[in-house]
Design a protein around this motif. Sequence first.
Motif, short mmCIF file in Angstrom:
data_model
loop_
_atom_site.label_atom_id
_atom_site.label_comp_id
_atom_site.label_asym_id
_atom_site.label_seq_id
_atom_site.Cartn_x
_atom_site.Cartn_y
_atom_site.Cartn_z
N THR A 116 71.43 23.66 79.40
CA THR A 116 70.50 22.62 78.94
C THR A 116 71.03 21.23 79.25
OG1 THR A 116 71.46 22.70 76.72
CG2 THR A 116 69.48 24.03 77.12
N PHE A 117 70.09 20.28 79.34
CA PHE A 117 70.41 18.91 79.78
C PHE A 117 69.73 17.89 78.86
CE2 PHE A 117 70.23 21.87 83.31
CZ PHE A 117 71.46 21.69 83.92
N ASP A 118 70.23 16.67 78.93
CA ASP A 118 69.67 15.58 78.11
C ASP A 118 68.34 15.08 78.68
OD1 ASP A 118 71.90 15.07 76.13
OD2 ASP A 118 72.98 14.89 78.03
N PHE A 119 68.29 14.98 80.01
CA PHE A 119 67.08 14.48 80.67
C PHE A 119 66.74 15.39 81.85
CE2 PHE A 119 69.29 10.74 78.97
CZ PHE A 119 68.29 10.20 78.15
N ALA A 120 65.45 15.46 82.14
CA ALA A 120 65.01 16.21 83.32
C ALA A 120 63.83 15.49 83.95
CB ALA A 120 64.62 17.64 82.95
N VAL A 121 63.80 15.50 85.27
CA VAL A 121 62.67 14.95 86.03
C VAL A 121 62.36 15.93 87.14
CG1 VAL A 121 63.08 12.50 85.55
CG2 VAL A 121 64.27 13.60 87.46
N ALA A 122 61.12 15.97 87.57
CA ALA A 122 60.78 16.91 88.64
C ALA A 122 59.43 16.57 89.26
CB ALA A 122 60.75 18.34 88.09
N ASN A 123 59.35 16.90 90.55
CA ASN A 123 58.08 16.88 91.27
C ASN A 123 57.98 18.24 91.96
OD1 ASN A 123 55.78 16.30 92.72
ND2 ASN A 123 56.82 15.03 94.24
N PRO A 124 57.66 19.29 91.18
CA PRO A 124 57.64 20.64 91.76
C PRO A 124 56.49 20.81 92.74
CG PRO A 124 57.21 20.67 89.37
CD PRO A 124 57.27 19.25 89.79
N PRO A 125 56.58 21.81 93.62
CA PRO A 125 55.46 22.09 94.52
C PRO A 125 54.22 22.46 93.70
CG PRO A 125 57.07 23.87 94.57
CD PRO A 125 57.70 22.75 93.80
N PHE A 126 53.08 21.89 94.06
CA PHE A 126 51.86 22.09 93.28
C PHE A 126 51.30 23.49 93.47
CE2 PHE A 126 50.43 17.34 93.14
CZ PHE A 126 51.57 17.03 92.40
N SER A 127 50.96 24.12 92.34
CA SER A 127 50.18 25.37 92.31
C SER A 127 50.74 26.45 93.23
CB SER A 127 48.72 25.07 92.67
OG SER A 127 48.21 24.04 91.84
N THR A 128 52.04 26.69 93.13
CA THR A 128 52.68 27.72 93.96
C THR A 128 52.12 29.10 93.64
OG1 THR A 128 54.72 26.44 93.99
CG2 THR A 128 54.90 28.76 94.56
N LYS A 129 51.71 29.82 94.68
CA LYS A 129 51.06 31.12 94.47
C LYS A 129 52.04 32.28 94.36
CE LYS A 129 46.59 30.12 96.66
NZ LYS A 129 46.62 28.73 96.21
N LEU A 187 52.71 16.84 87.92
CA LEU A 187 51.94 18.07 88.11
C LEU A 187 50.49 17.71 88.47
CD1 LEU A 187 53.27 20.15 85.08
CD2 LEU A 187 53.65 20.68 87.49
N PRO A 188 49.74 18.65 89.06
CA PRO A 188 48.33 18.36 89.35
C PRO A 188 47.52 18.27 88.07
CG PRO A 188 48.84 20.65 89.84
CD PRO A 188 50.15 19.99 89.53
N HIS A 189 46.41 17.55 88.12
CA HIS A 189 45.58 17.34 86.93
C HIS A 189 45.09 18.64 86.31
CE1 HIS A 189 44.78 13.15 85.93
NE2 HIS A 189 45.00 12.86 87.21
N GLY A 190 45.04 19.70 87.10
CA GLY A 190 44.55 20.98 86.59
C GLY A 190 45.29 21.48 85.37
N VAL A 191 46.57 21.16 85.25
CA VAL A 191 47.34 21.63 84.09
C VAL A 191 46.80 21.07 82.79
CG1 VAL A 191 49.44 21.90 85.47
CG2 VAL A 191 49.05 19.76 84.22
N LEU A 192 46.02 20.00 82.86
CA LEU A 192 45.50 19.36 81.65
C LEU A 192 44.27 20.09 81.10
CD1 LEU A 192 45.69 15.61 82.77
CD2 LEU A 192 47.40 16.94 81.49
N PHE A 193 43.56 20.82 81.96
CA PHE A 193 42.29 21.37 81.49
C PHE A 193 42.00 22.81 81.90
CE2 PHE A 193 41.48 18.81 85.33
CZ PHE A 193 40.98 19.78 86.19
N ARG A 194 42.82 23.41 82.75
CA ARG A 194 42.51 24.78 83.18
C ARG A 194 42.54 25.74 81.98
NH1 ARG A 194 45.61 23.70 88.43
NH2 ARG A 194 47.45 24.49 87.32
N SER A 195 41.75 26.79 82.06
CA SER A 195 41.55 27.69 80.91
C SER A 195 42.44 28.93 80.98
CB SER A 195 40.07 28.10 80.83
OG SER A 195 39.66 28.70 82.05
N HIS A 196 42.10 29.91 80.13
CA HIS A 196 42.77 31.21 80.06
C HIS A 196 44.26 31.06 79.71
CE1 HIS A 196 39.00 32.78 81.37
NE2 HIS A 196 39.08 32.18 82.55
N ALA A 197 45.15 31.66 80.51
CA ALA A 197 46.58 31.68 80.17
C ALA A 197 47.15 30.27 80.04
CB ALA A 197 47.35 32.47 81.23
#
Length: 810
Positions: A256-269, A314-324
Amino acid sequence: MALKKSDLYSSLWRSCDELRGGMDASQYKDYILTLLFVKYVTDKSKSDPNSLIDVPVGGSFDDMVSLKGDKEIGDRINKIIGKLAEANGLEKVIDLADFNDEEKLGKGKEMQDRLSKLVTIFADLDFRGSRAEGDDLLGDAYEYLMRHFATESGKSKGQFYTPAEVSRVLAKIVGIRADTRQDHTVYDPTCGSGSLLLKVVDEAPRGLTIYGQEKDNATWALAQMNMILHGYEDRDIRKGDTITSPQFTQGSRLQTFDFAVANPPFSTKSWRNGLENDYGRFDFGWPPEKNGDYAFLLHILKSLKSNGKAAVILPHGVLFRSHAEANIRKELLRRGYVKGIVGLPANLFYGTGIPACIIVLDKENAQARTGVFMIDASKGFIKDGNKNRLRSQDIHKIVDVFNKQIEIEHYSRMVPFHEIDDPKNDYNLNIPRYIDSSETEDIQDLHAHLHGGIPDRDLDALNGYWEAFPSLRATLFKPNRRGYSDLAVVVAEVHQAVLESDEFQKFAMDVRGRVDDWFAVHRPVLQALNPDTVPKDLIACIGDDLLARFKNTPLLDEYDVYEQLMTYWHGVMHDDVFLIMNDGWCEAAKPRKTIEDRERKLSETPDLVIGSGRSATKYKMDLIPPALIVARYLADDQTKADELHAAADKASRAVEEYIEEHTVEDGLLAEAMDSGKISKVLASTRLKVARHERTDLEEIKALQCLVKLYNEESVAKKVAKEAQAGLDLATLKRYGDLTEPEIKQLVLDDKWHATVTGRVASETESLTLALVSRIQQLGERYAMTVEDLVTDLAKLESLVAGHLADMGVA
């Protein structure tokens, strides 16, 4: 002469030109960045005996320079880099690019010439004065190259780089403060080239311990070089897939860390491929099998200490996508882990054009959190080629508003949890649900179209102007009937009426006064520039103060004023400061001869040319433009030269007008025109023939007059040219006579202060233009009533009927 940022950029991009033909940007970036690395560590080893990078004999950039023109240059460069890598344990880090690859670099003489030119370009760079802890010239260069490589690599290969502007936002809102301890840690599980991590560490005055992981081998090598170039030799950057093979573990748990930043690849399948141990990351639910956005977010959350903080793109989809994903989002919100959300403009990133957001996680006091702070920053950007880019003002505004939790209508608000978990929202975090940033609709008033008058509600919408200029509304408008007004001046005179109002003039003077006061406060610091100055701290100080001084100014947006300074800083002032720091005021102000090198495709536009033709000497004035010298010391000479140029222009116009007047059909010079354009030579020749033949006395007189006009033009041009040459020579001489106090006055007052004042004044002018444009639009919109239109239509119908009757048409 010190190496300026702009010169460095042009040199580096010319080096790219040498390679661009044989490979695409995703490949040639490895060659350019490797040479940049070798050149930097070589220069640093000469100026810093304590450098942690050992440059062995036969492993320096100087050894590469000695290879120019060598038939085996490619193979020998590989060996030089190999020695440097072996001496520092950097195998498979700096030696990935093959400088002897004939497919990419050409065969025989082609490779020999290409690499020789490439080495020559880098040989001209001098990084001995570059300080990673101060003015990061090298970091700027690296960032510049990475941005261009990402732009040219396209969607498939541009994801190794997070735009620097976005990185700065994450770094400033993740929670680092001035008192953050040096033993605190920062982690990026998808670190790419490492630029995001470096921006975060830059925000910690005492430093941070760096950890990162990157899946792609070549990009991992870039990150390693980037860290070393910035002086972070003790970083810990590991290879591997963060989700399936996290490298930072402690037994069955994640480190574990005190701070984290990231720009992960969007919507990896394919994020689950090879996943064996989830390390408890998915206790709140498993993300969809074909979308890994929440897999990275949950990994980061699990990698935070109990009071850890993170900022993730992250892409905006994480804010509103449904289900899981909706279930996971609900669990995160219920536990108070989501501190804030920042909606970013579309088309900022190189891997995708879709809009993204920043999710800010904070475990500290999470259970006491009562809402999520949201910002809609989607409209704050500037076009930059085929991408959008955050401006300095956009970055500053996001950071100020987020860190101070400032609520601004249509831009930001604290959204309470009871609103988020309301059944109509059901934990949907889509920003437009909570912040309405849409433009106010411009409604047409049918009553005004029928009966005339401008609706008072449209004038009330301009209330900010009427509060700033209380009597201006009464000057521009007069009552029509209840709820409606008429213009009291004609539409064409609105602009002049605004400019001439006492209140506007007072407002403009107040704006100028604020800039004057601001500059007076900082002038002593600017006057005392020296090699120990830290430019980024300098501009942060004076920029923040300018912004604060305009915070409560009516009408003006303080961030627009701030942007004017920052644009000038990045375009001109930074280079000026850097020159003064490295060369001193007097040396930096000296004219220098322009660089002309056809072989290296380098040619500078001169600021001053003395002489003409092949004997001309061309000069570049890096710090003080000739116009400033002329304006302060040679104004009378300039006035005389301007008058002579005007006289020469007048003489040229007299020639053109005379020719135009007499070359029309049946004109006195029409016959002469048949031979082509009537030049001075043609007119003189024609005059001799006409005199000899004595055929047309009027044509002879016309030709004599034209020749006289041409002679007057020649004399006027010659006198003007001589006056300009004399002025240019006097200007050059004046540079040699300048004292240090005079140089400081020219740069500080005539250049920096005057330019910033003019730029801020342009914001005031923009305000008046916006007001005038709206008033003119309303005035023209309701100028004619329906009754007026019907009357005009009846007149036109009557006129047409009359014409038809005259033509015998019933």
